[in-house]
Design a protein around this motif. Structure first.
Motif, PDB file in Angstrom:
ATOM      1  N   PHE A 120       0.843  -1.408  -0.112  1.00 15.55           N
ATOM      2  CA  PHE A 120       0.006  -0.013  -0.187  1.00 15.55           C
ATOM      3  C   PHE A 120       0.780   1.196  -0.094  1.00 15.55           C
ATOM      4  O   PHE A 120       2.181   1.364   0.522  1.00 15.55           O
ATOM      5  N   SER A 121       0.439   2.229  -0.772  1.00 13.06           N
ATOM      6  CA  SER A 121       1.357   3.459  -0.606  1.00 13.06           C
ATOM      7  C   SER A 121       0.887   4.329   0.632  1.00 13.06           C
ATOM      8  O   SER A 121       0.031   3.759   1.212  1.00 13.06           O
ATOM      9  N   ASP A 122       1.622   5.414   0.978  1.00 10.83           N
ATOM     10  CA  ASP A 122       1.340   5.869   2.360  1.00 10.83           C
ATOM     11  C   ASP A 122      -0.158   6.775   2.042  1.00 10.83           C
ATOM     12  O   ASP A 122      -0.876   6.712   3.239  1.00 10.83           O
ATOM     13  N   LYS A 125      -2.872   3.815   2.588  1.00 10.32           N
ATOM     14  CA  LYS A 125      -2.558   3.431   4.089  1.00 10.32           C
ATOM     15  C   LYS A 125      -3.463   4.409   5.137  1.00 10.32           C
ATOM     16  O   LYS A 125      -4.327   4.114   5.575  1.00 10.32           O
ATOM     17  N   ALA A 126      -3.337   5.726   4.584  1.00 13.12           N
ATOM     18  CA  ALA A 126      -4.069   6.589   5.192  1.00 13.12           C
ATOM     19  C   ALA A 126      -5.572   6.480   5.246  1.00 13.12           C
ATOM     20  O   ALA A 126      -6.574   6.762   6.016  1.00 13.12           O
ATOM     21  N   GLN A 127      -5.846   6.509   3.655  1.00 18.08           N
ATOM     22  CA  GLN A 127      -7.243   6.194   3.111  1.00 18.08           C
ATOM     23  C   GLN A 127      -7.882   4.893   3.844  1.00 18.08           C
ATOM     24  O   GLN A 127      -8.937   4.758   4.463  1.00 18.08           O
ATOM     25  N   PHE A 128      -7.113   3.771   4.106  1.00 18.07           N
ATOM     26  CA  PHE A 128      -7.444   2.548   4.557  1.00 18.07           C
ATOM     27  C   PHE A 128      -8.105   2.799   5.850  1.00 18.07           C
ATOM     28  O   PHE A 128      -8.782   2.166   6.543  1.00 18.07           O
ATOM     29  N   CYS A 129      -7.200   3.484   6.715  1.00 16.91           N
ATOM     30  CA  CYS A 129      -7.177   3.709   8.033  1.00 16.91           C
ATOM     31  C   CYS A 129      -8.381   4.570   8.575  1.00 16.91           C
ATOM     32  O   CYS A 129      -9.193   4.055   9.251  1.00 16.91           O
TER      33      CYS A 129
END
Length: 141
Positions: A120-122, A125-129
């Motif tokens: 996952f790109s940064d 990752k932020a979107q997923f969280c």
């Protein structure tokens, strides 16, 4: 993926994470929940918290917290002390382990998170969280 099946997928992920964490913690004779408590208390300046703080941290009921605390106390991992005059409040103090062990447990948890988000790109990752946080908020309303 059919969104109506997200619950079972999340459950499988959660169960696999717990299985892997329990495997890593086995050498310390800890469960995932006990490991969480160890890290929670080890991050406190005095290595102690109230039993209510543990309950809130774990997001479990009072009787469940009492059971976990008793189990860990029987293993000499923590000790409890009444908080002065207020007989209802107990402090739970960490008496097991050392900074090297706490660091290793933290590193293992970080490695598991890293593996889950591998590729996952940064930004992803932020979107997923953020999505997971929204799913959680939706589930508790």
């Amino acid at each position: 993926m059919n969104p109506k099946y997200i619950g079972p997928i999340m459950k499988k992920i959660s169960e696999e994470m717990e299985k892997q964490a329990n495997e890593q913690l086995k050498k310390y004779r800890l469960t995932l929940t006990q490991g969480k408590i160890i890290l929670f208390l080890s991050d406190k300046p005095e290595k102690r918290a109230t039993q209510k703080e543990l309950e809130d941290f774990l997001q479990v009921s009072h009787p469940t917290t009492v059971s976990i605390v008793r189990s860990m106390e029987a293993k000499n991992m923590i000790e409890t002390v009444r908080a002065g005059e207020d007989r209802r409040m107990k402090y739970v103090s960490l008496v097991w382990g050392n900074e090297e062990i706490y660091s290793e447990i933290r590193d293992n948890a970080s490695e598991l998170d890293r593996r889950l988000l591998d590729g996952f790109s940064d930004e992803e990752k932020a979107q997923f969280c953020a999505f997971l946080d929204r799913v959680y908020r939706n589930s508790v309303c």
